[in-house]
Design a protein around this motif. Structure first.
Motif, PDB file in Angstrom:
ATOM      1  N   ILE A 198       0.866  -1.181   0.000  1.00  0.00           N
ATOM      2  CA  ILE A 198       0.000   0.000   0.000  1.00  0.00           C
ATOM      3  C   ILE A 198       0.903   1.231   0.000  1.00  0.00           C
ATOM      4  O   ILE A 198       1.686   1.438   0.922  1.00  0.00           O
ATOM      5  CB  ILE A 198      -0.947   0.005   1.210  1.00  0.00           C
ATOM      6  CG1 ILE A 198      -1.871  -1.225   1.166  1.00  0.00           C
ATOM      7  CG2 ILE A 198      -1.772   1.290   1.230  1.00  0.00           C
ATOM      8  CD1 ILE A 198      -2.921  -1.266   2.253  1.00  0.00           C
ATOM      9  N   SER A 199       0.801   2.021  -1.055  1.00  0.00           N
ATOM     10  CA  SER A 199       1.805   3.048  -1.336  1.00  0.00           C
ATOM     11  C   SER A 199       1.213   4.448  -1.405  1.00  0.00           C
ATOM     12  O   SER A 199       0.058   4.629  -1.803  1.00  0.00           O
ATOM     13  CB  SER A 199       2.460   2.720  -2.689  1.00  0.00           C
ATOM     14  OG  SER A 199       3.308   3.740  -3.146  1.00  0.00           O
ATOM     15  N   ASN A 200       2.032   5.434  -1.008  1.00  0.00           N
ATOM     16  CA  ASN A 200       1.664   6.803  -1.373  1.00  0.00           C
ATOM     17  C   ASN A 200       1.759   6.909  -2.894  1.00  0.00           C
ATOM     18  O   ASN A 200       2.422   6.098  -3.542  1.00  0.00           O
ATOM     19  CB  ASN A 200       2.541   7.835  -0.653  1.00  0.00           C
ATOM     20  CG  ASN A 200       3.995   7.785  -1.063  1.00  0.00           C
ATOM     21  OD1 ASN A 200       4.530   6.733  -1.412  1.00  0.00           O
ATOM     22  ND2 ASN A 200       4.673   8.914  -1.006  1.00  0.00           N
ATOM     23  N   GLN A 210      -2.707   4.246  -1.638  1.00  0.00           N
ATOM     24  CA  GLN A 210      -3.392   4.445  -0.354  1.00  0.00           C
ATOM     25  C   GLN A 210      -4.656   5.282  -0.495  1.00  0.00           C
ATOM     26  O   GLN A 210      -5.436   5.360   0.438  1.00  0.00           O
ATOM     27  CB  GLN A 210      -2.446   5.114   0.652  1.00  0.00           C
ATOM     28  CG  GLN A 210      -2.086   6.537   0.300  1.00  0.00           C
ATOM     29  CD  GLN A 210      -1.169   7.224   1.279  1.00  0.00           C
ATOM     30  OE1 GLN A 210      -0.463   8.147   0.920  1.00  0.00           O
ATOM     31  NE2 GLN A 210      -1.144   6.814   2.525  1.00  0.00           N
ATOM     32  N   ARG A 211      -4.863   5.862  -1.673  1.00  0.00           N
ATOM     33  CA  ARG A 211      -6.029   6.716  -1.900  1.00  0.00           C
ATOM     34  C   ARG A 211      -6.388   6.660  -3.380  1.00  0.00           C
ATOM     35  O   ARG A 211      -5.597   6.218  -4.213  1.00  0.00           O
ATOM     36  CB  ARG A 211      -5.720   8.166  -1.507  1.00  0.00           C
ATOM     37  CG  ARG A 211      -4.411   8.711  -2.067  1.00  0.00           C
ATOM     38  CD  ARG A 211      -4.321  10.201  -2.026  1.00  0.00           C
ATOM     39  NE  ARG A 211      -5.268  10.781  -2.966  1.00  0.00           N
ATOM     40  CZ  ARG A 211      -5.917  11.935  -2.750  1.00  0.00           C
ATOM     41  NH1 ARG A 211      -5.683  12.619  -1.651  1.00  0.00           N
ATOM     42  NH2 ARG A 211      -6.767  12.404  -3.657  1.00  0.00           N
ATOM     43  N   ASP A 260       0.201  12.883   2.304  1.00  0.00           N
ATOM     44  CA  ASP A 260      -0.079  11.466   2.055  1.00  0.00           C
ATOM     45  C   ASP A 260      -0.976  10.926   3.160  1.00  0.00           C
ATOM     46  O   ASP A 260      -0.583  10.878   4.332  1.00  0.00           O
ATOM     47  CB  ASP A 260       1.226  10.668   1.998  1.00  0.00           C
ATOM     48  CG  ASP A 260       2.111  11.094   0.840  1.00  0.00           C
ATOM     49  OD1 ASP A 260       1.583  11.219  -0.282  1.00  0.00           O
ATOM     50  OD2 ASP A 260       3.317  11.307   1.048  1.00  0.00           O
ATOM     51  N   THR A 263      -4.088   7.789   3.946  1.00  0.00           N
ATOM     52  CA  THR A 263      -4.813   6.603   3.491  1.00  0.00           C
ATOM     53  C   THR A 263      -6.310   6.820   3.616  1.00  0.00           C
ATOM     54  O   THR A 263      -6.803   7.214   4.673  1.00  0.00           O
ATOM     55  CB  THR A 263      -4.409   5.373   4.328  1.00  0.00           C
ATOM     56  OG1 THR A 263      -2.998   5.183   4.233  1.00  0.00           O
ATOM     57  CG2 THR A 263      -5.126   4.122   3.842  1.00  0.00           C
ATOM     58  N   PRO A 315       3.600  -1.009   3.889  1.00  0.00           N
ATOM     59  CA  PRO A 315       3.506   0.382   3.411  1.00  0.00           C
ATOM     60  C   PRO A 315       4.740   0.752   2.587  1.00  0.00           C
ATOM     61  O   PRO A 315       5.873   0.386   2.937  1.00  0.00           O
ATOM     62  CB  PRO A 315       3.446   1.198   4.707  1.00  0.00           C
ATOM     63  CG  PRO A 315       3.059   0.221   5.787  1.00  0.00           C
ATOM     64  CD  PRO A 315       3.680  -1.083   5.359  1.00  0.00           C
ATOM     65  N   ALA A 325      -5.506   2.687   9.095  1.00  0.00           N
ATOM     66  CA  ALA A 325      -5.110   3.763   8.181  1.00  0.00           C
ATOM     67  C   ALA A 325      -4.033   4.632   8.823  1.00  0.00           C
ATOM     68  O   ALA A 325      -3.063   5.036   8.162  1.00  0.00           O
ATOM     69  CB  ALA A 325      -6.324   4.614   7.801  1.00  0.00           C
ATOM     70  N   ILE A 333      -0.650   2.851   8.725  1.00  0.00           N
ATOM     71  CA  ILE A 333      -0.078   2.927   7.372  1.00  0.00           C
ATOM     72  C   ILE A 333       0.481   4.326   7.121  1.00  0.00           C
ATOM     73  O   ILE A 333       1.603   4.483   6.620  1.00  0.00           O
ATOM     74  CB  ILE A 333      -1.142   2.563   6.318  1.00  0.00           C
ATOM     75  CG1 ILE A 333      -1.549   1.092   6.466  1.00  0.00           C
ATOM     76  CG2 ILE A 333      -0.605   2.826   4.897  1.00  0.00           C
ATOM     77  CD1 ILE A 333      -2.783   0.720   5.658  1.00  0.00           C
ATOM     78  N   ASP A 334      -0.299   5.347   7.479  1.00  0.00           N
ATOM     79  CA  ASP A 334       0.145   6.732   7.283  1.00  0.00           C
ATOM     80  C   ASP A 334       1.439   7.008   8.032  1.00  0.00           C
ATOM     81  O   ASP A 334       2.367   7.633   7.489  1.00  0.00           O
ATOM     82  CB  ASP A 334      -0.928   7.711   7.763  1.00  0.00           C
ATOM     83  CG  ASP A 334      -2.161   7.706   6.874  1.00  0.00           C
ATOM     84  OD1 ASP A 334      -2.105   7.124   5.770  1.00  0.00           O
ATOM     85  OD2 ASP A 334      -3.178   8.290   7.288  1.00  0.00           O
TER      86      ASP A 334
END
Length: 380
Positions: free
Chosen positions: A94-96, A180-181, A190, A192, A220, A299, A302-303
């Motif tokens: 899960i990536s920016n 992530q979005r 950035d 999620t 992440p 979330a 991850i952030d």
């Protein structure tokens, strides 16, 4: 027929025919001329006949394309964290998200060169309306996120995608990349979206939310470009939001953004792979009962990983100091780096427009601001 046919990438047995179908497209010729300058067209057309899998295409062609992009439009790619990942384990990355094409392409180059499992990657179907781009995306193991659907159809589409991601990870043993979005981050913040996590959870079945997310092996990913080659292209949308106006994309805007991201100057790039989110999910399960609050907590984890491991290039410190009329971070950059950045700003926007200047600088400075907030400190 598969229920995933509308969204899936090609099966290996479909690759050769699909590639032959776009081999003579002018865009393929441009791509191959860029990738292999000086090589005759008949040579790579002949080599295409030996491509019988996505891995063949990615290894023998696309990897060379990405290396050429790095050579011509960057000062190099560095990485960290990948040595902590098992090479035989599929992960959900899960990536920016900053660049339409390069975020996932660069990650896959790293995975290829380090011997890890390469990803199937989510891409909005709005980005591949052109036949060539649609086929090329599927040849690179992209699967389609269906955009702009009515609510009921959107729910069905989300369920299908959730099941497909589950199928890839657990049955095909294939890693997956997802942003992530929805859409790229335009302002440098950035974050999620819980909706992304809700979509992933739709395939949980009888498992608890946290138990299911443990099986996904979430990693992440923080990707950081010293220069954002599409920085000025993001400005119209940011300014429209500032004026509280609806922003409508131009006809070829997505395509032009993709091209700008590929050929535009990026200077240095860094990708960090965070640690697998595991015991944190046990903590969430022990402390929180409400599913929405569990998703909110995930979330946030991850952030925090993405922000904490985001490489802060000199441009972030320069932008912060220019934005706040200070020299707080002058030790983090040279005068030459500052002059180059100021020159870039003056060429990309109208520097006399105070609002545009503020948004442009904030786009670069916000990753630093978010790191400061995370660390609860005003200095790095």
């Amino acid at each position: 027929m598969s229920k995933y046919d509308e969204i899936r990438s090609f099966y290996d047995h479909e690759v050769n025919e699909a590639l032959a179908g776009i081999a003579c497209d002018p865009m393929m010729k441009a791509l191959m001329n860029f990738t292999f300058p000086g090589k005759e067209e008949k040579t790579w057309l002949e080599e295409f006949k030996n491509v019988h899998s996505i891995k063949d295409f990615q290894t023998h062609f696309i990897a060379f394309t990405i290396r050429q992009i790095l050579a011509k439009s960057s000062e190099g790619l560095t990485t960290s964290g990948f040595d902590q990942l098992d090479k035989n384990t599929p992960y959900l990355f899960i990536s920016n998200h900053r660049d339409i094409v390069l975020d996932t392409s660069l990650l896959n180059l790293v995975l290829l060169e380090t011997g890890h499992i390469m990803t199937a990657s989510a891409i909005g179907d709005n980005l591949v309306h052109r036949k060539f781009l649609h086929v090329l995306a599927k040849l690179n193991r992209n699967f389609l996120v269906q955009r702009g659907l009515p609510l009921r159809e959107q729910l069905k589409s989300s369920q299908l995608m959730s099941e497909y991601i589950n199928e890839l990870l657990h049955h095909e043993k294939r890693s997956v990349w997802i942003a992530q979005r929805e859409g790229r981050t335009k302002n440098g913040n950035d974050a999620t979206q819980q909706g992304v996590l809700k979509m992933l959870a739709m395939a949980a079945g009888d498992q608890t939310l946290t138990d299911y997310f443990k099986t996904l092996k979430i990693v992440p990913i923080s990707i950081s470009y010293e220069y954002d080659p599409t920085d000025s292209l993001k400005m119209p949308q940011l300014l429209a939001q500032h004026r509280d106006e609806q922003y409508i994309k131009g006809k070829n805007e997505d395509f032009n953004t993709m091209i700008s991201g590929v050929i535009g100057q990026k200077k240095r790039i860094h990708i960090h792979a965070g640690q697998v989110i595991d015991t944190e999910l046990d903590d969430i399960a022990a402390k929180i009962d409400n599913k929405n609050k569990q998703l909110q907590a995930l979330a946030q984890i991850i952030d925090h990983s993405i922000i904490r491991n985001y490489k802060l290039w000199p441009t972030k410190f320069i932008a912060y100091d220019l934005l706040h009329h200070t020299d707080t971070y002058a030790s983090q950059y040279s005068e030459q780096e500052k002059q180059l950045f100021v020159r870039r700003l003056e060429m990309r926007i109208n520097p006399s427009d105070a609002v545009s200047k503020e948004y442009f600088l904030s786009m670069y400075a916000n990753p630093l601001v978010n790191t400061m907030k995370l660390e609860g400190d005003s200095s790095i």
